[in-house]
Design an enzyme around this catalytic site. Structure first.
Site, PDB file in Angstrom:
ATOM      1  N   LYS A 160       0.812  -1.209   0.000  1.00 28.75           N
ATOM      2  CA  LYS A 160       0.000   0.000   0.000  1.00 28.75           C
ATOM      3  C   LYS A 160       0.848   1.264   0.000  1.00 28.75           C
ATOM      4  CE  LYS A 160      -4.182  -1.931   2.062  1.00 28.75           C
ATOM      5  NZ  LYS A 160      -5.154  -1.842   3.173  1.00 28.75           N
TER       6      LYS A 160
ATOM      7  N   LYS B 205     -10.104  -8.582  -8.245  1.00 34.03           N
ATOM      8  CA  LYS B 205     -11.290  -8.866  -7.437  1.00 34.03           C
ATOM      9  C   LYS B 205     -12.145  -7.613  -7.297  1.00 34.03           C
ATOM     10  CE  LYS B 205      -9.374  -8.013  -2.811  1.00 34.03           C
ATOM     11  NZ  LYS B 205      -9.133  -8.607  -1.481  1.00 34.03           N
TER      12      LYS B 205
ATOM     13  N   LYS C 212     -14.323  -2.542  -2.690  1.00 34.42           N
ATOM     14  CA  LYS C 212     -15.122  -1.406  -2.229  1.00 34.42           C
ATOM     15  C   LYS C 212     -14.526  -0.084  -2.698  1.00 34.42           C
ATOM     16  CE  LYS C 212     -14.988  -2.416   2.209  1.00 34.42           C
ATOM     17  NZ  LYS C 212     -14.290  -3.704   2.219  1.00 34.42           N
TER      18      LYS C 212
END
Length: 325
Positions: free
Chosen positions: A108, A193, A196
């Site tokens: 990240k 995938k 959100k």
């Protein structure tokens, strides 16, 4: 036996969250299982405060609307009076190298989506907060995928270290693999995938999307030009994704459902109707909860109070053994 599962309000709940986890929690959760909305974890990367607050409430409503017992659900930030001191104690027991090895931090912090935005210290330390989430509730088992197993291992290390150095205070948790569930892919890009936080809303089926929007998204789903109606995830990932969604809704295997159709169009029509009907009661119940904020606040307050009560003695013990309580 206490199992603890959390979900982060980094965006609206989608089909992957519901079919892959939430529905399973509601149907198969045990008497000691606990579920929480990890809103503090959503603060580790750039976010909008009002959106975070709204998404937290919405996700709490979705969990309850799905059929999870309200007294097993809580919101992470409602435990701040306990999580704050416990996280600090655990940070003081955690070595820098242990935190630096966390794969999610490496990935990240290298993400260029927010290029020019400094990497937040919270992104580096949040695995310790996750350890506090787990250890405060005395959880025995943490169902996680491969991407979170490393964080549970850190919680184990910190629990054992504290227990052996200062005295017995923590249950040493263990990571367990959840029962195989649907791995829903993005409709616009089935190589990734469904997420959100995806910037491409066209590929994400939100559980609160209206039926017509769900149908439009599914009709536009990426497939291929091969014309072979078979379940082949590697060769035909788009079609395989649609078959997996349909199979999950119908309680069958993807290969079973593939045998019942002769064209991609028929599959898309079937998926659209199955998803619309699967989400309909969830959407209606969620809207009912959100339209009664006083009731949702009451449920949230009760869940938070129960979670605080579960953790109170443990935190008192930890602070006393640490020399600061």
């Amino acid at each position: 036996m206490t199992r603890l599962s959390g979900i982060t309000p980094s965006g609206p709940a989608h089909a992957g969250n519901y079919l892959g986890a939430i529905r399973q929690w509601a149907r198969e959760g045990g008497a000691g299982d606990l579920y929480f909305v990890s809103d503090l974890h959503a603060m580790t990367t750039p976010y909008h405060p009002q959106k975070l607050r709204a998404r937290t409430r919405e996700l709490l409503a979705v969990l309850i609307a799905a059929g999870i017992e309200p007294d097993t659900v809580f919101v992470q930030s409602d435990l701040m009076p306990q999580l704050g001191p416990l996280t600090w104690v655990l940070e003081c027991a955690c070595a820098f190298g242990e935190a630096a090895r966390m794969t999610q931090f490496k990935e990240k912090s290298a993400d260029r989506t927010h290029e020019g935005t400094p990497v937040r210290v919270g992104l580096f330390t949040y695995p310790v907060l996750m350890a506090a989430d787990i250890l405060l509730q005395g959880a025995d088992e943490i169902p996680v995928g491969d991407d979170q197993a490393q964080h549970v291992e850190l919680a184990r290390v910190l629990a054992r270290r504290f227990n052996s150095t200062y005295g017995e205070a923590f249950v040493v948790p263990r990571a367990v693999m959840p029962r195989a569930a649907a791995r829903i892919r993005d409709l616009a890009d089935p190589t990734r995938k469904m997420a959100k936080s995806s910037s491409d809303a066209a590929g994400t089926l939100l559980v609160l999307d209206d039926p017509d929007l769900l149908r439009r998204k599914i009709k536009r789903a990426v497939t291929d030009s091969l014309g072979r109606l078979e379940y082949r995830p590697v060769e035909q990932p788009g079609l395989a994704n649609l078959l997996e969604i349909l199979a999950t809704c119908q309680g069958k295997s993807p290969r079973e459902v593939a045998a019942g159709y002769s064209s991609y169009g028929e599959v898309k029509d079937a998926v659209a109707e199955a998803v619309v009907e699967e989400f309909r009661p969830l959407r209606e119940r969620t809207h009912d909860l959100l339209s009664d904020p006083a009731e949702l606040d009451r449920v949230r307050a009760q869940g938070g109070a129960r979670a605080m009560e579960r953790g109170a003695h443990r935190l008192t013990t930890v602070l006393r053994l640490s020399g600061v309580g």
